[in-house]
Each structure stands twice: as C-alpha cells, then as structure tokens.
Design a protein around this motif. Structure first.
Motif, PDB file in Angstrom:
ATOM      1  N   ARG A   1       0.953  -1.138   0.033  1.00  0.00           N
ATOM      2  CA  ARG A   1       0.156   0.138   0.021  1.00  0.00           C
ATOM      3  C   ARG A   1       0.682   1.156   0.036  1.00  0.00           C
ATOM      4  O   ARG A   1       1.972   1.112   0.351  1.00  0.00           O
TER       5      ARG A   1
ATOM      6  N   MET B   1       5.100   6.563  -0.520  1.00  0.00           N
ATOM      7  CA  MET B   1       6.240   6.316  -0.356  1.00  0.00           C
ATOM      8  C   MET B   1       7.475   6.729  -1.185  1.00  0.00           C
ATOM      9  O   MET B   1       8.542   7.291  -0.791  1.00  0.00           O
TER      10      MET B   1
ATOM     11  N   ALA C   1      17.213   0.350   5.319  1.00  0.00           N
ATOM     12  CA  ALA C   1      16.359  -0.339   6.181  1.00  0.00           C
ATOM     13  C   ALA C   1      15.068   0.088   6.251  1.00  0.00           C
ATOM     14  O   ALA C   1      14.157  -0.813   6.203  1.00  0.00           O
ATOM     15  N   MET C   2      14.803   1.408   6.067  1.00  0.00           N
ATOM     16  CA  MET C   2      13.611   1.862   6.364  1.00  0.00           C
ATOM     17  C   MET C   2      12.559   1.428   5.284  1.00  0.00           C
ATOM     18  O   MET C   2      11.597   0.868   5.626  1.00  0.00           O
ATOM     19  N   ILE C   3      12.959   1.701   4.138  1.00  0.00           N
ATOM     20  CA  ILE C   3      12.008   1.102   2.943  1.00  0.00           C
ATOM     21  C   ILE C   3      12.250  -0.345   2.998  1.00  0.00           C
ATOM     22  O   ILE C   3      11.020  -1.078   2.815  1.00  0.00           O
TER      23      ILE C   3
ATOM     24  N   HIS D   1      12.253  -2.416   5.515  1.00  0.00           N
ATOM     25  CA  HIS D   1      11.255  -3.054   6.572  1.00  0.00           C
ATOM     26  C   HIS D   1       9.884  -2.871   6.370  1.00  0.00           C
ATOM     27  O   HIS D   1       8.949  -3.648   6.555  1.00  0.00           O
ATOM     28  N   TYR D   2       9.756  -1.624   5.396  1.00  0.00           N
ATOM     29  CA  TYR D   2       8.372  -1.311   5.139  1.00  0.00           C
ATOM     30  C   TYR D   2       7.859  -2.362   4.075  1.00  0.00           C
ATOM     31  O   TYR D   2       6.645  -2.670   4.324  1.00  0.00           O
TER      32      TYR D   2
ATOM     33  N   THR E   1       8.849  -5.372   3.578  1.00  0.00           N
ATOM     34  CA  THR E   1       8.685  -6.693   4.307  1.00  0.00           C
ATOM     35  C   THR E   1       7.616  -6.817   5.196  1.00  0.00           C
ATOM     36  O   THR E   1       6.934  -7.589   4.812  1.00  0.00           O
ATOM     37  N   GLN E   2       7.282  -5.769   5.875  1.00  0.00           N
ATOM     38  CA  GLN E   2       6.163  -5.445   6.533  1.00  0.00           C
ATOM     39  C   GLN E   2       4.838  -5.491   5.825  1.00  0.00           C
ATOM     40  O   GLN E   2       3.816  -6.215   6.282  1.00  0.00           O
ATOM     41  N   GLU E   3       4.873  -4.800   4.939  1.00  0.00           N
ATOM     42  CA  GLU E   3       3.613  -4.755   4.113  1.00  0.00           C
ATOM     43  C   GLU E   3       3.413  -6.259   3.555  1.00  0.00           C
ATOM     44  O   GLU E   3       2.039  -6.722   3.352  1.00  0.00           O
TER      45      GLU E   3
ATOM     46  N   LYS F   1       4.211  -9.094   4.491  1.00  0.00           N
ATOM     47  CA  LYS F   1       3.604 -10.018   5.586  1.00  0.00           C
ATOM     48  C   LYS F   1       2.220  -9.920   5.928  1.00  0.00           C
ATOM     49  O   LYS F   1       1.364 -10.668   5.658  1.00  0.00           O
TER      50      LYS F   1
END
Lengths: 210, 210
Positions: free
Chosen positions: B150, B155, B189-191, B193-194, B196-198, B200
């Motif tokens: 999303r 982003m 890392a910020m992008i 992780h974003y 990865t988390q999305e 998931k």
DNA sequence: TGATTTTTCCGAATTGAATCCGAACAAGCG
DNA sequence: CGCTTGTTCGGATTCAATTCGGAAAAATCA
C-alpha cells in the motif's frame, strides 16, 4: 556597528523592523524586499534599520531565528501528549501541528521559510533538531521495548529531515501528487512498520538464543 | 532583450559564463558573486552577460537547470542495474552515486545546490523527481510481488524527498551525528522494512480470506 | 574579392538599492 | 534646568546591476 537597544522605545522599533521583515518577505518575496520597503512597513526611517542590524541580511537572520524559536515553542508543549500516543498517531499529530503552524498568519511562515533556509541551512535549524530529538528520546523512554531497535540515531535523523522537508515541499507544491493526509499517513506507516519489523526480528533473535 | 547564440563563438561564451557562474558561486557564495566576477572568470566583458541572459538571476536559473540535467543523466543509466538489486542495496547504491556526484569537481555542485534550491524549489527539481519516479516504477515492475504493497505514491514521495534532502543536509553538515554509511543504511532499512512488513500483512490477509 | 549585413563583444555611463553619517530629537540624571 | 547618552531620521555616498551605442568579427552576398 549595530547597537543593542536600551530603551523600550528602541526595543519596539527592533520588533517593528523584524515584523515588517516577515510581512515584506511574504508579500513580495526575497528579491523585491528592499530596505526602504521594510522601513516603510515598520513606520521607521531607513537609517534606523542600521542602528540595530549590521545589514539587510542580519534582519533575515533574526527572522529565521525567531521562526525556529516559535516552532520550538510550538512543539515543546506537545511532548507529553505525543509520548503517550501510538507512534503512528504521534507522527500524524506532529505533522498536522507543523502544517497548521506554517499556514498561520496567511502562510507567512511558509512563504518565508524557503528563503530563510537558503540564507543558512545549518545554523538556525539546530534548535529545532534538538527539540525533535528530545521528543524522540522521551518517546523511546516511555516505550522501553522500542529501545532494542537498531539504527535509532539514523532513524531520528532521517525522520526529522524527511518530515520537515517533505512537509515544506508538499505545502509549497501547487499540484502535489498526493494529499497531505496521505503524506502524513505514509510517514507514520514508514516509521511504524520499521519499528514493528525491528521488534519482530529482535524477538526472533532472542528466541533462537535460548 | 537577450538573444540566442547563432555562432559557435557565441555558444562558447554562453558556456563560459555558465561555467564561471558555478566557479564563482562555489568559491564566494551567492552574496559575493557579482556580475563583474562572473565576467572576469569567464574572460568576457560585463556587457556580454546581458547579451544572452535577462539578468544575473537568469544565469543562476540555467545553472540550476544544468545541474538537474546532469543529475538526471547520472541516474538514468543506473536504472537497469538498480532494478536487478535487492531494494536495500539499490537504495544504498543510488545514495552513494548521488553523494559522489555532488562531491565531484571539489564539491562544486554541493556548494551550489543550496542556493539553487532557494532560487526555485519546485520548478527545476521536477525532472529529477520524474526520473526517480521512473526508477521506482521500473523497480516495482521487476518485482511484481511488491505491487500489492500500500501507499506506493506516498512512499515514493517520501523516499525521494527524504533521500535528496537528507543527503544534501548530511554532506553540508560540518559535524553530522551519524556517518554517511549509517544514513544510507538507515534509509535502505526503512524502506526495506516497510516492504517486508507490508508483504507479511498482505500475505496474512490473503491467507485469512481463503 | 569587396561590399553589405548580421552577429558578437565590449566597457563607460546610468540607475537604483544598500549603507553611512551627522544633525536633530527624546530620555535619564544630577 | 544643563548635561550626557540613547534614538531617530533622511539626504549623501557607494557600489553592483543593467543599459546602450558603437567597434570588431563573422557570415552572406554581388
């Protein structure tokens, strides 16, 4: 040699000059802001500008400092509220407060901030970075589990810079691709996801060690 | 009335003037850069400046445009390489290339970019935003699974703004709190992780729907 | 080629904004 | 009230940006 004002009368003229500077700059832009203009708006002779300011640049400098001071004064009292909120709500709140602040007085600050940044990029911004770092530190203290995430200084640096400039750019953009709410939501989600992901990774690591 | 150069000789003077503009601006700063100075460095009479430029500001404008053009030319050929890399490596690579680019020619561009930004914040930056958006779009195409995350426009907006300004500010900061590598690693890392988390969250959602 | 037109270059003269300065005005103080 | 110090002012000065008119160079033409 600029002097420092001793009497109230003099302090009033200094104030009037700085105030006139904001008005002139936001009305006409940096190029068209002449000393005569500032003096006229302030209701003061041109010569008076040079009693307390080295030159025109010096007027812009104290304007910049005052802007940052006002911004800090706006943010500081929010700290206790912010640290109690979920991270994404805190970020959204902070960004919206900043937006409203910039748009105060018919957008005077917003119109001035670009030029102010150009004059000096690093010096006057410092107190603002300090107070935002302070907010972040308090936030981390209030949520001890977040202390184990990695790259906290880098994230603070990126979050603060990204936040400030993204907001200023967005508000200056006559035709932005995304709405302000989407911007705020995006920043909040970015930081939020980072933290979530980091906590998961830490947790997994801790589990594998036992 | 500024004319457009017809002969090679004239094109050479225009080039010399723009080049001299970069040199003067990076050596003395915007306030101390006079028309005489630019003319002297360019080896040209003062009057010649006004043959092809409306005024001093116009010189700065084409400098700004040339800077952006050079930046775009630097980024474009990187696209095929970038889209093949993992996202974090791609971001680190891009940031490092941008850094090296700004530090070329004894940091000439870096010294000029702050002032250039002040002159116009929105107009000339546009092509740079476009090419970076293009890079992002191609990246997403090459990694179809990422298309379900999303807030892609937000982003992109945040990543581009945050990236550009964080790098410029960091390189301008005489005493940065974090190293450049930490900055680049942090943004990556910020992008990362974003995303990865999305992914998931999307995955969990898809699983619950079946 | 020599004449003619177009393009380019220049730097002294003009213009206007930033800055200086000394006279005039107000405040504090004995 | 006289005296000293702080404050204000706006004309005079300075200096950079811009203009202008003509000289030099290149291109075009006959």
């Amino acid at each position: 040699m600029p002097r420092t004002p001793r009497q109230d009368r003099a302090r009033a003229t200094v104030d009037a000059i700085v105030e006139a500077g904001f008005i002139a700059l936001s009305q006409r832009g940096p190029a068209a802001t002449t000393t005569r203009h500032i003096a006229e708006i302030a209701g003061v002779g041109v010569g008076s500008l040079y009693e307390y300011f080295e030159n025109k640049e010096a007027i812009f400098n104290v304007m910049s400092q005052r802007f940052i001071k006002d911004t800090v004064a706006m943010i500081k009292p929010l700290t206790p509220t912010l640290v109690r909120m979920p991270i994404d709500a805190a970020i959204r709140t902070l960004l919206n407060e900043f937006k409203d602040f910039l748009e105060m007085n018919d957008g005077r600050y917003l119109k001035c901030v670009r030029h102010a940044m150009a004059v000096d990029f690093e010096l006057h911004l410092d107190p603002l970075f300090q107070v935002l770092n302070e907010v972040i530190m308090r936030y981390l203290m209030s949520h001890p589990e977040t202390l184990q995430i990695r790259r906290i200084p880098a994230m603070a640096y990126i979050g603060i810079n990204g936040g400030i400039f993204a907001v200023i750019r967005h508000l200056s953009d006559p035709d932005p691709m995304i709405s302000f709410d989407e911007l705020a939501d995006g920043l909040a989600a970015m930081i939020g996801h980072y933290i979530t992901q980091e906590l998961k990774e830490r947790e997994a690591l801790a589990a594998s060690e036992t």
